[in-house]
Design a protein around this motif. Structure first.
Motif, short mmCIF file in Angstrom:
data_model
loop_
_atom_site.label_atom_id
_atom_site.label_comp_id
_atom_site.label_asym_id
_atom_site.label_seq_id
_atom_site.Cartn_x
_atom_site.Cartn_y
_atom_site.Cartn_z
N ASN A 28 0.73 -1.03 -0.05
CA ASN A 28 0.14 0.06 0.05
C ASN A 28 0.53 0.99 -0.13
OD1 ASN A 28 -2.58 -1.89 0.30
ND2 ASN A 28 -1.90 -1.48 2.67
N ILE A 29 0.64 1.91 -0.76
CA ILE A 29 1.29 3.67 -0.37
C ILE A 29 0.23 4.82 -1.04
CG2 ILE A 29 3.09 2.00 -2.13
CD1 ILE A 29 2.13 4.01 -4.69
N ALA A 30 1.01 5.53 0.02
CA ALA A 30 0.34 6.99 -0.87
C ALA A 30 1.05 8.06 -1.53
CB ALA A 30 0.84 7.47 0.49
N ILE A 31 0.74 8.28 -2.62
CA ILE A 31 1.69 9.69 -3.25
C ILE A 31 0.46 11.10 -2.86
CG2 ILE A 31 0.63 10.19 -5.46
CD1 ILE A 31 -0.14 7.80 -6.32
N TYR A 32 2.35 11.94 -2.77
CA TYR A 32 1.98 12.99 -3.05
C TYR A 32 2.44 13.89 -3.57
CZ TYR A 32 2.91 17.52 0.00
OH TYR A 32 2.78 19.24 -0.39
N ALA A 33 1.54 15.14 -3.79
CA ALA A 33 2.43 15.90 -5.28
C ALA A 33 1.41 17.68 -4.67
CB ALA A 33 1.10 15.87 -6.25
N VAL A 44 -3.42 3.79 -2.41
CA VAL A 44 -4.30 3.75 -1.16
C VAL A 44 -4.84 5.24 -0.79
CG1 VAL A 44 -4.36 1.68 0.48
CG2 VAL A 44 -3.13 4.15 0.48
N GLN A 45 -4.28 6.00 -1.10
CA GLN A 45 -4.73 8.27 -0.84
C GLN A 45 -3.34 8.56 -1.51
OE1 GLN A 45 -7.54 8.97 1.36
NE2 GLN A 45 -6.63 10.52 -0.43
N CYS A 46 -4.06 9.82 -2.42
CA CYS A 46 -3.46 11.00 -2.63
C CYS A 46 -3.44 12.35 -1.90
CB CYS A 46 -4.29 11.16 -4.13
SG CYS A 46 -3.75 9.72 -5.34
N TYR A 47 -2.51 12.39 -2.12
CA TYR A 47 -2.24 13.70 -1.22
C TYR A 47 -2.10 14.83 -1.61
CZ TYR A 47 -2.71 11.26 2.77
OH TYR A 47 -3.44 9.12 3.52
N ALA A 48 -2.27 16.18 -1.31
CA ALA A 48 -1.97 17.67 -2.75
C ALA A 48 -2.25 18.54 -1.64
CB ALA A 48 -2.76 17.22 -3.89
N ASP A 49 -1.50 19.69 -2.14
CA ASP A 49 -1.16 21.04 -1.70
C ASP A 49 -1.25 22.00 -2.57
OD1 ASP A 49 -1.29 20.94 0.87
OD2 ASP A 49 0.55 19.57 1.26
N HIS A 50 -2.06 22.62 -3.21
CA HIS A 50 -2.35 23.39 -4.10
C HIS A 50 -1.41 25.34 -3.62
CE1 HIS A 50 -4.74 21.08 -6.77
NE2 HIS A 50 -5.28 20.47 -4.96
N ILE A 57 1.11 26.48 -2.53
CA ILE A 57 1.35 26.41 -1.18
C ILE A 57 2.67 26.10 -1.41
CG2 ILE A 57 1.79 25.54 1.05
CD1 ILE A 57 -1.25 25.08 0.86
N SER A 58 3.72 26.77 -1.19
CA SER A 58 5.70 26.87 -0.73
C SER A 58 5.89 25.62 -0.09
CB SER A 58 5.50 28.14 -0.37
OG SER A 58 7.39 28.04 0.21
N GLY A 59 7.02 24.97 -0.48
CA GLY A 59 7.49 23.84 -0.25
C GLY A 59 7.95 24.15 1.48
N ALA A 60 8.09 25.78 2.09
CA ALA A 60 9.33 25.98 2.79
C ALA A 60 8.54 26.15 4.18
CB ALA A 60 9.53 27.85 2.29
N SER A 61 7.87 24.84 3.89
CA SER A 61 6.65 25.34 5.26
C SER A 61 6.16 24.25 5.14
CB SER A 61 5.72 26.80 5.08
OG SER A 61 5.10 26.67 6.88
N ARG A 113 1.51 22.75 6.11
CA ARG A 113 0.28 22.51 4.62
C ARG A 113 -0.62 21.32 4.76
NH1 ARG A 113 4.33 20.15 1.62
NH2 ARG A 113 5.96 21.10 2.42
N PRO A 114 -2.02 21.57 4.39
CA PRO A 114 -3.36 20.59 5.00
C PRO A 114 -3.03 19.02 4.35
CG PRO A 114 -4.15 21.89 3.07
CD PRO A 114 -2.90 23.21 3.99
N GLY A 115 -2.50 19.85 3.52
CA GLY A 115 -1.98 17.59 2.85
C GLY A 115 -0.80 16.76 3.13
N ILE A 116 0.70 17.51 3.11
CA ILE A 116 1.05 17.14 4.25
C ILE A 116 1.25 16.91 5.52
CG2 ILE A 116 2.56 19.07 4.67
CD1 ILE A 116 3.81 16.10 2.44
N GLN A 117 0.25 17.24 6.11
CA GLN A 117 -0.11 16.91 7.53
C GLN A 117 -1.08 16.03 7.60
OE1 GLN A 117 0.82 18.50 10.21
NE2 GLN A 117 2.73 19.81 9.00
N ALA A 118 -2.20 15.22 6.07
CA ALA A 118 -3.21 14.67 5.69
C ALA A 118 -2.24 13.44 6.64
CB ALA A 118 -4.08 15.01 5.40
#
Length: 548
Positions: free
Chosen positions: A3-8, A39-45, A47-51, A54-59
């Protein structure tokens, strides 16, 4: 199947949402090739990667802690984070959870990748920041505005010879310019910012924000150039680089720091002048006379009262602050007459509502039961981790024992003992080391102390009592304040009182004490003014990460 998760993620408003779709599509193709189950795709639209806020990365991190997947797949490591420290922390946290980071660019991400790529991403951020500042400085020196739209001006829509829009051009709006001149004159003649704001609201003059004039609209911070009477553009000067915003480690909150005057960049923009030099100087002279001396930027002052700075008006969104005789009232109504909420509440009564609910609603059999169950659940989780380690140690010891028996059989079969002596000695040392570690691994099952309920009740009583003890009350107040995001006081239409909305972690703690779902949102406080306390927060209570 793994099982994997995708982050974008994409970071700029100039990019397209299709960028997210492209990243997910490429990652999905890699997953199909490897035979992985997404199993799940997470995304942040945008939003800088300096912090990491982010709702996506926290989820993703929350689900990772719940063991929902075994691999995190992304296009590249910089999609997860561009901050070197955050990248290392993310890798360390996922590694602890037994989760592998895989990217299309780097493959299986290891410690070397985190160090090298994390450094490269950090340098990219710093280089990009330097380029942005260099570009802004050049625009200011050319007489172009880099900040937002100031009151009194309108954006000029122009196009260059290449057909592209020219940004940073402004023109004066005559009607608003008259209001700016009036504000400067009245302040220079001795009128306070509060009185100016009240008069403007009474006359129905549109404010810069459209939500009414406030004294901070007139005079906010002279050092930072905030407030109409502190804006240099009104005297025909563009001032840039007054402050530098730094991110506070841990919270990533932006903290402004005043720059040295030698770093300021000034440019003449006479075509934007609204105020004469004489009127500007008169205002600055009065400001010097009124100055009382302030704290250095960044220094904090302990709130005088338990709930200071946390109260908001439910009618206008402004602050509820101390008015008179120990009572809190809407600051916008008092300072600018821009709010109709005239209801007030006494400090003792409000604090009694919050603290009283803290004691009464935490000391319930239902919440005590939850506390015991969650405590036991968390301890058993730690025990399972230790049990897994013990099982691994036993398996390794058994493997070494089988190797020892094979070596003995080989010697009996005619092999020269000298040839395998070193191997046998090394295996023996390793086995003794593992056996020692196994002895130190405690697998004792958790047992609840029969006095746990009494201990829990004593701790709640101590917390409430600490709020009134002079020696430790400030520390206790700080702990309680950190559990509260805000308290909104709204007029109660049904009765002549206030509805008190409690937001934050404390609301979640209190709401779980309500055994019936329909009672979780509203509980009467029984105060004299018929106020009602409502908790607004999560329905449940997350167990602590380390209860020991």
């Amino acid at each position: 199947m793994t099982n994997i998760a995708i982050y974008a993620r994409f970071s700029s408003d100039l990019q397209r949402d299709a960028s997210i779709e492209d990243q997910i599509r490429e990652c999905q193709a890699r997953a199909d090739k490897e035979g992985w189950s997404v199993v799940q795709c997470y995304a942040d639209h945008a939003i800088s990667g300096a912090s990491m806020n982010r709702p996506g990365i926290q989820a993703l991190l929350r689900d990772a802690a719940d063991g929902k997947f075994e691999i995190v797949l992304a296009e590249a490591l910089d999609r997860l984070s561009r901050d070197q420290g955050d990248t290392a922390h993310l890798h360390k946290r996922l590694k602890f959870l037994g989760i592998q980071i895989v990217t299309l660019s780097e493959g299986d991400v290891g410690t070397v990748d985190v160090g090298v790529k994390g450094l490269m991403n950090q340098l990219y951020l710093e280089e990009m920041k330097a380029k942005v500042l260099r570009g802004q400085k050049g625009r200011v020196e050319a007489g172009k505005v880099t900040a937002g739209l100031a009151y009194g001006y309108a954006v000029v829509k122009k196009f260059g010879a290449d057909g592209k829009p020219v940004a940073g051009e402004r023109e004066i709006v005559p009607e608003q310019a008259e209001i700016v001149q009036r504000i400067f004159r009245e302040y220079a003649h001795g009128k306070s910012p509060r009185a100016i704001a009240i008069d403007l609201n009474k006359e129905g003059v549109p404010s810069p924000t459209g939500r009414g004039w406030h004294q901070s609209s007139i005079h906010s911070s002279q050092k930072r150039g905030l407030g109409i009477i502190n804006n240099d553009v009104y005297r025909g000067k563009l001032c840039w680089n007054r402050t530098t915003e730094l991110k506070e480690p841990g919270t990533n909150r932006r903290i402004p720091r005043i720059n040295d005057e030698s770093e300021l960049v000034m440019a003449d923009v006479e075509h934007l002048r609204i105020i004469s030099d004489e009127l500007w100087d008169a205002v600055k002279t009065r400001q010097k006379k009124m100055a009382r001396g302030s704290r250095k930027l960044g220094e904090t002052k302990r709130p005088k009262y338990l709930l200071s700075g946390l109260l908001k008006c439910g009618a206008c969104g402004g602050s509820y602050s101390k008015a008179n005789h120990g009572r809190y009232g809407c600051a916008n109504r008092r300072n600018a007459k821009s709010c109709d909420n005239k209801l007030m509440i006494h400090q003792d009564e409000l604090e009694g509502v919050v603290i009283g609910s803290l004691r009464s609603r935490l000391l319930t059999p239902e919440l005590l039961d939850v506390f015991c169950k969650e405590y036991t659940k968390q301890i058993n989780k730690l025990r399972r981790t230790k049990s897994a380690e013990a099982d691994w140690l036993r398996a390794e010891i058994a493997k070494l024992e089988r190797a020892r028996k094979r070596h003995i059989e080989a010697i009996e079969g005619g092999i020269d003992p000298e040839e395998i002596k070193d191997t046998m000695n090394a295996n023996g040392d390793r086995r003794r080391e593992l056996e020692q570690r196994l002895l130190m691994t405690d697998e004792t099952p958790i047992r609840l102390h029969p006095k746990m309920a009494d201990h829990y009740k004593r701790q709640i009583d101590r917390l409430v009592e600490a709020l009134s003890q002079d020696s430790i009350k400030h520390e206790a107040q700080d702990i309680l304040r950190n559990l509260i995001d805000k308290i909104v006081l709204k007029p109660n239409a049904a009765k002549d009182g206030l509805v008190i909305d409690l937001h934050g972690d404390l609301a979640g703690i209190l709401s779980i004490a309500e055994t019936k779902p329909e009672r979780r949102k509203s509980v009467k406080t029984g105060t004299d003014n018929n106020s009602v306390l409502q908790v607004v927060g999560p329905e449940g209570l997350e167990p602590p990460t380390n209860p020991l």
